[in-house]
Design an enzyme around this catalytic site. Structure first.
Site, PDB file in Angstrom:
ATOM      1  CE  LYS A  53      -3.863  -2.366   2.112  1.00 42.23           C
ATOM      2  NZ  LYS A  53      -4.619  -2.773   3.286  1.00 42.23           N
ATOM      3  CD  GLN A  97      -3.548  -4.447   6.371  1.00 42.53           C
ATOM      4  OE1 GLN A  97      -3.427  -3.437   5.685  1.00 42.53           O
ATOM      5  NE2 GLN A  97      -4.174  -5.514   5.938  1.00 42.53           N
ATOM      6  CG  ASP A 120      -9.985  -0.431   4.663  1.00 44.32           C
ATOM      7  OD1 ASP A 120      -9.695  -0.698   3.484  1.00 44.32           O
ATOM      8  OD2 ASP A 120      -9.328  -0.825   5.644  1.00 44.32           O
TER       9      ASP A 120
END
Ligand code: NDP
Length: 283
Positions: A53, A97, A120
């Protein structure tokens, strides 16, 4: 034989478009979109995802910050970092994460992220917006699947769409996105009776179950588009999907391979969400 959808190639093309849009954004605003990624602990797969990422952000011209916290981080410490990033004007997207170490409450962390920075799209405000069709962000994996379906030139309107799996991060939002495009959508899960009878009806079949080679060619309608979200590691260390590729490619019209199908699109969609977040916050 099905056409194999090249997720890597499509992803590279979309990233190039994002890079161009990012340059335009920087020229207009005088600053870059910023993404902060938090990782807690030493999970090896998570470390790889976070590094990828970070690299992807730099490639398209974003500001990228990675916060690597030790496994023994407390809930208070984690939440105060989220608060700090919520109030940081340079940061437009925040991602924590998952999975987190067991002593940390993932739901509380998701709830604490400012919904405008929730790239997200896991915050209930954003999942609710997907439900009413007024979404700014879409969870990255289902968004990537939509782009791949789009790449086939197929109009989803009126098609029988079957999603196998009902997780909050893949199955459910996937079904909503297909519904937004006027697909006739059925969601299957572990309690579905006669799964084959349902999957056989699908013009578009999306599989997100987490069981290697679970969907076989005899469960697929002739000419269907098959999107395999599954990422499973076999005993010999290879990656494999939820669809039995060898038998499925004989009946499908289009199919995604694993690896190289849906996977590469996920980070690309994160970049797109971060650019969207920066645009929203610049208004
Ligand atoms: P979850 O484990 O959260 O959900 C799995 C779903 O599959 C559940 O809804 C479950 O049903 C359903 N299921 C399990 N067994 C059966 C069965 N026998 N018949 C029908 N349905 C069944 O998984 P995720 O959605 O998080 O992930 C699914 C797969 O996608 C995994 O392989 C994961 O690694 C991969 N993945 C890939 C991503 C990418 O970037 N490409 C991103 C995210 C995930 P029930 O609800 O009834 O238990």
């Amino acid at each position: 034989m099905a056409v194999i959808i090249n997720g890597k190639e499509i992803s590279a093309k979309v990233r190039l478009e994002i890079k161009e849009k990012t340059q335009k954004f920087i020229d207009e605003k005088g600053y870059a979109p910023g993404l902060a990624v938090i990782i807690v602990g030493e999970d090896p797969a998570s470390k790889v995802y976070v590094n990828n990422k970070h690299k992807a952000c730099l490639e398209v011209g974003f500001l990228s910050e990675v916060y690597r916290l030790p496994a023994e981080t407390t809930m208070d410490e984690l939440l105060s970092l989220v608060d700090k990033l919520n109030n940081d004007d340079k940061i437009h997207g925040i991602l924590c994460q998952l999975p987190l170490p067991k002593h940390l409450d993932e739901e509380q962390v998701i709830l604490r992220i400012n919904p405008d920075k929730d790239v997200d799209a896991f915050h209930p405000i954003n999942t609710g917006k997907i439900m009413i069709g007024n979404n700014s962000f879409v969870p990255c994996t289902p968004a990537g699947v939509m782009k791949l379906i789009e790449s086939t030139g197929t109009d989803i309107c009126g098609k029988e769409c079957v999603v196998v799996g009902r997780s909050n991060i893949v199955g459910k939002p996937q079904a909503m996105l297909l519904l937004q495009k006027n697909g006739t959508v059925t969601i299957c899960h572990s309690k579905t009776k006669d799964l084959k009878e349902v999957t056989k009806r699908a013009d578009i079949l999306v599989v997100a179950v987490g069981i290697p080679n679970f969907i076989t060619g005899d469960m697929i309608k002739e000419g269907a588009i098959v999107m395999d979200v599954g990422i499973n590691r076999t005993s010999d260390g290879k990656l494999t999907g939820d669809v039995d590729f060898a038998s499925a490619e004989k009946v499908a019209s289009y199919i995604t391979p694993v690896p190289g199908g849906v996977g590469p699109m996920t980070i690309t969609m994160l970049l797109e969400n971060t650019l969207t977040a920066a645009k929203i916050q610049s208004k």
